[in-house]
Design a protein around this motif. Structure first.
Motif, short mmCIF file in Angstrom:
data_model
loop_
_atom_site.label_atom_id
_atom_site.label_comp_id
_atom_site.label_asym_id
_atom_site.label_seq_id
_atom_site.Cartn_x
_atom_site.Cartn_y
_atom_site.Cartn_z
N MET A 325 33.39 104.68 -17.38
CA MET A 325 32.87 104.12 -16.13
C MET A 325 31.36 104.26 -16.07
SD MET A 325 33.18 102.79 -13.04
CE MET A 325 34.89 102.89 -12.50
N GLN A 326 30.67 103.15 -15.90
CA GLN A 326 29.25 103.18 -15.55
C GLN A 326 29.14 102.62 -14.15
OE1 GLN A 326 26.08 101.62 -18.22
NE2 GLN A 326 25.42 100.40 -16.46
N GLY A 327 28.29 103.23 -13.33
CA GLY A 327 28.15 102.72 -11.98
C GLY A 327 27.09 103.44 -11.18
N PHE A 328 26.94 103.00 -9.94
CA PHE A 328 26.15 103.74 -8.97
C PHE A 328 27.02 104.88 -8.47
CE2 PHE A 328 24.29 99.39 -8.29
CZ PHE A 328 23.00 99.69 -8.72
N ILE A 329 26.57 106.10 -8.67
CA ILE A 329 27.37 107.27 -8.34
C ILE A 329 26.89 107.90 -7.04
CG2 ILE A 329 27.86 109.64 -9.07
CD1 ILE A 329 28.25 108.65 -11.84
N THR A 367 33.65 96.31 -14.65
CA THR A 367 34.51 97.47 -14.87
C THR A 367 35.39 97.70 -13.65
OG1 THR A 367 32.96 98.53 -16.39
CG2 THR A 367 34.52 99.96 -15.27
N THR A 368 36.69 97.93 -13.91
CA THR A 368 37.64 98.16 -12.81
C THR A 368 38.46 99.42 -13.02
OG1 THR A 368 39.32 96.79 -13.92
CG2 THR A 368 37.85 95.68 -12.37
N SER A 369 38.05 100.28 -13.97
CA SER A 369 38.80 101.51 -14.24
C SER A 369 37.86 102.55 -14.81
CB SER A 369 39.94 101.23 -15.22
OG SER A 369 40.50 102.44 -15.72
N TYR A 370 38.18 103.82 -14.56
CA TYR A 370 37.45 104.91 -15.18
C TYR A 370 37.80 105.04 -16.67
CZ TYR A 370 35.84 106.72 -10.67
OH TYR A 370 35.21 106.86 -9.45
N PRO A 408 36.80 95.78 -7.41
CA PRO A 408 35.49 95.95 -6.78
C PRO A 408 35.04 94.65 -6.14
CG PRO A 408 35.28 95.89 -9.18
CD PRO A 408 36.74 95.93 -8.88
N PRO A 409 34.26 94.73 -5.05
CA PRO A 409 33.81 93.51 -4.37
C PRO A 409 33.12 92.55 -5.31
CG PRO A 409 33.29 95.46 -3.08
CD PRO A 409 33.79 95.95 -4.39
N ASP A 410 33.39 91.26 -5.11
CA ASP A 410 32.86 90.23 -6.00
C ASP A 410 32.35 89.07 -5.16
OD1 ASP A 410 32.20 88.90 -8.31
OD2 ASP A 410 34.23 88.15 -8.68
N THR A 411 31.52 88.26 -5.77
CA THR A 411 31.06 87.02 -5.13
C THR A 411 31.49 85.86 -6.02
OG1 THR A 411 28.91 87.28 -6.22
CG2 THR A 411 29.09 88.04 -3.96
N GLY A 412 32.38 85.07 -5.53
CA GLY A 412 32.87 83.91 -6.28
C GLY A 412 33.27 82.82 -5.32
N LYS A 413 34.23 82.02 -5.73
CA LYS A 413 34.63 80.89 -4.88
C LYS A 413 35.29 81.36 -3.59
CE LYS A 413 39.06 80.25 -7.27
NZ LYS A 413 39.92 79.30 -8.01
N ASP A 414 35.87 82.58 -3.61
CA ASP A 414 36.60 83.06 -2.43
C ASP A 414 35.74 83.93 -1.52
OD1 ASP A 414 38.93 81.80 -3.30
OD2 ASP A 414 39.49 83.53 -4.53
N SER A 415 34.56 84.33 -1.99
CA SER A 415 33.76 85.24 -1.18
C SER A 415 32.30 85.13 -1.59
CB SER A 415 34.25 86.68 -1.36
OG SER A 415 33.51 87.56 -0.57
N SER A 416 31.42 85.00 -0.63
CA SER A 416 29.98 84.96 -0.88
C SER A 416 29.36 86.31 -0.57
CB SER A 416 29.33 83.89 -0.01
OG SER A 416 29.42 84.25 1.37
N LEU A 417 28.10 86.49 -0.91
CA LEU A 417 27.40 87.72 -0.56
C LEU A 417 27.37 87.89 0.95
CD1 LEU A 417 25.76 90.22 -1.33
CD2 LEU A 417 23.71 88.76 -1.31
N VAL A 572 32.27 105.79 -6.82
CA VAL A 572 31.25 105.04 -7.55
C VAL A 572 31.32 103.58 -7.13
CG1 VAL A 572 31.50 106.56 -9.56
CG2 VAL A 572 32.66 104.36 -9.55
N ILE A 573 30.23 102.87 -7.38
CA ILE A 573 30.23 101.41 -7.32
C ILE A 573 30.23 100.95 -8.77
CG2 ILE A 573 29.03 99.34 -6.57
CD1 ILE A 573 27.69 101.03 -4.39
N PRO A 574 31.35 100.44 -9.27
CA PRO A 574 31.44 100.14 -10.71
C PRO A 574 30.42 99.09 -11.16
CG PRO A 574 33.63 100.17 -9.70
CD PRO A 574 32.63 100.20 -8.58
#
Length: 609
Positions: A325-329, A367-370, A408-417, A572-574
């Motif tokens: 896992m790399q992320g904001f800790i 990343t979606t797993s440790y 983890p939160p994403d921005t795509g066709k179903d969700s914008s920032l 963490v934020i992955p």
């Protein structure tokens, strides 16, 4: 407790030498040693891949020529120690890998198996309640002194009492150490369900007692050590460079675990303060090999005459090791991050999709797993054996562990920032925050939601600053502090940070080291890898279950459960991961045809004259 014994086989009439903190259980003065057949190696689960008498690992070239100089770089603010086993100071690159041998040697193409090095054989009962190491009588330190069982006992004692706190946790289940004769040593364990202990004791570096008996272990500084490994330090410029020279009469040169490995006559590291300068120095021929961590550099900087002519080769080599896992800790010791709703809300401010497209040239996967990139990673909703494990903690876990797949939160066709920031605002409102005069403040205390992100890589500012800007739209005050690498290490060791970017690496066989990452006993231990400050009784129990897993299938189920609970704890934020090693090297360097699942290992390469 450490004991000695003059009768090697049947009776251990033991004399206590020392009591160490991690070995608190004694055995009777007289005991019958179980008759076991010495084995050339040991596997964590299942059978060994390599049979007794094997000649070399499959991923090396046994005909690789010896010779030449390998020049490498380190981007850091220098070093001030040749002792990598203590928490004090910054140790020189390469010191552990090249100067010290261990009892056993791990193979890189098995989940977790080890074969004889200093210990030519190992004896373990079916219940793994103890392990006996039979030392190779030819084993020598670099000053010619023989390696004895007393040196092994000394190494265990000094590492667990004066070494880095990691060793105390790693070997916490050792009850007693008995020197049975000059070349035979036994470790007894507190419990019989920690099946990994014989293998992790095999990883222990062996230090010469005669060298350290008149020296301060914790403050040895730049005293050149005596080791037993394939290289010794031949020269150094404090904080700027260090050179290792291959030991010509290396005692293990012809062992199967050393065939085709450690082929360079000298290996030198040069320190650079700036990665851009280091990259240009590589292209100018000042050093020979570079593993690239920047997607932008990989996409744009590896061009020019040397690449066009083939003098420098560039290659992305696939690997199959867990990427971790790399992320904001989050440092949950800080009041601002103690509410998991706040931690979850802040994750909606990181737009990975935008960063991957605009900064990383589309090279990464979220990343979606440790335990990413392995069968240990949880997925979907829990079921079967994993669900049964989690069910016993149901009333102590958030409902989402059972009802929602972690994504983890994403921005795509179903969700914008914009949508994500609305979700973040809702979560922060639930946590007691409101926007007042353009600032996010707590309704009760009136304190603003503010924190600092600590960095040591300037190149990471381009990732952090958009994250900061997104959160500022919610009135959150985010500051970014860039410090040198040495200051960063010291602050992280002492948990003196709000948020950092960090990698939490994992192996294909998680075990006792998991305590150092997640267990409450390490939450406030200086230098532990529990950066987040996790202190949760459920996680403690899951860590114990992982350590005690009786077989591979059960290990996978238990790690899935641990992974899922960690993810829903929002510690963490992955970030992202890559299933390839991006390397560039001058073309006189050659590598074996077979790459093990763990990826490249420069110690298997050689120079073609």
């Amino acid at each position: 407790m450490i004991k000695t014994c003059k009768a090697p086989l049947l009776t251990r009439i033991a004399t206590s030498l020392a009591v160490v903190a991690s070995a608190s259980v004694a055995v009777a003065d007289e005991a019958v040693t179980e008759q076991l057949s010495p084995a050339h190696g040991i596997a964590m689960h299942g059978e060994l891949k390599y049979p007794e008498g094997f000649s070399h690992f499959d991923y090396v070239n046994p005909e690789a020529p010896k010779g030449g100089q390998l020049k490498l770089s380190v981007v850091a603010n220098g070093f001030d120690s040749f002792n990598p086993f203590v928490i004090r100071g910054i140790s020189a690159a390469g010191i552990n890998a090249y100067v010290y041998d261990t009892l056993l040697e791990s193979s890189a193409d098995e989940p977790f198996s080890e074969y004889g090095l200093i210990a030519e054989s190992v004896e373990v009962p079916e219940d793994r309640s103890f392990v006996i190491f039979n030392l190779n009588e030819r084993a020598r330190f670099q000053d010619g002194e023989p390696i004895t069982a007393d040196d092994v006992a000394f190494s265990y004692r000094i590492l667990t009492t004066e070494g880095h706190p990691f060793y105390r946790n790693y070997y916490a289940d050792v009850a007693e150490v008995t020197v049975e004769n000059r070349h035979r040593i036994r470790f007894d364990f507190v419990q019989t369900n920690n099946r990994e202990l014989p293998l992790i004791l095999g990883q222990m570096p062996i230090l010469p007692e005669h060298f350290w008996q008149d020296r301060e272990f914790e403050s040895s500084g730049l005293t050149i050590p005596v080791g037993s490994g394939p290289y010794r330090i031949t020269s150094f410029d404090a904080g700027r460079s260090v050179t290792y020279e291959r030991v010509e009469d290396y005692w293990a040169e012809n062992l199967a675990v050393r065939e085709g490995r450690f082929n360079f006559d000298t290996i030198s590291y040069e320190y650079y303060n700036d990665d851009t300068v280091a990259l240009e120095a590589f292209k100018a021929g000042n050093f020979h090999f570079r593993q690239e961590t920047s997607a932008k550099n990989w996409a744009t900087a590896y061009t020019g005459r040397q690449f066009e002519s083939g003098s420098i080769e560039k290659e992305a080599i696939e690997h199959h090791r867990p990427t971790g896992m790399q992320g904001f800790i989050f440092n949950t010791r800080k009041p601002v991050f103690q509410d998991p709703r706040v931690r979850r809300a802040l994750a909606y401010g990181f737009d990975f999709r935008w960063a991957n497209q605009n900064l990383f040239f589309g090279q990464y996967t979220r990343t979606t797993s440790y335990y990413e990139n392995s069968d240990l990673a949880s997925s979907g909703l829990p079921d079967g054996r994993e669900l049964a494990i989690l069910d016993s903690f149901r009333d102590q876990l958030p409902p989402e562990v059972f009802t929602q797949t972690y994504v983890p939160p994403d921005t795509g066709k179903d969700s914008s920032l914009r949508d994500n920031l609305r979700t973040a605002l809702k979560l922060l409102t639930e946590a007691g925050y409101q926007i007042k005069d353009g600032k996010m403040v707590h309704q009760t205390s009136g304190k603003p939601l503010a924190f600092e992100i600590l960095l040591f890589q300037k190149s990471f500012e381009r990732v952090v600053l958009p994250f900061k800007q997104n959160l500022e739209k919610l009135g959150i005050d985010v500051s970014v502090r860039l410090v040198d690498s040495n200051q960063y290490v010291q602050r992280v060791r002492n948990f003196d940070f709000d948020m950092i970017t960090q990698v939490l690496p994992q192996s294909d066989s998680p075990g006792n080291e998991q305590r150092d990452y997640w267990h409450s006993s390490t939450a406030n231990v200086t230098g532990s890898r529990n950066f987040m400050g996790i202190s949760d009784p459920v996680i403690d129990e899951l860590v114990s279950l992982v350590i005690q897993a009786p077989d591979r299938d059960e290990l996978v189920h238990r790690v899935h459960a641990l992974d899922r609970v960690l993810l829903h704890g929002h510690y963490v934020i992955p970030h992202w991961h890559l299933r390839k090693d991006r390397v560039a090297f001058w073309n006189h360097l050659k590598r074996p045809a077979n790459t093990p699942k763990n990826g490249i290992d420069l110690n298997n390469w050689w120079i073609e004259r």
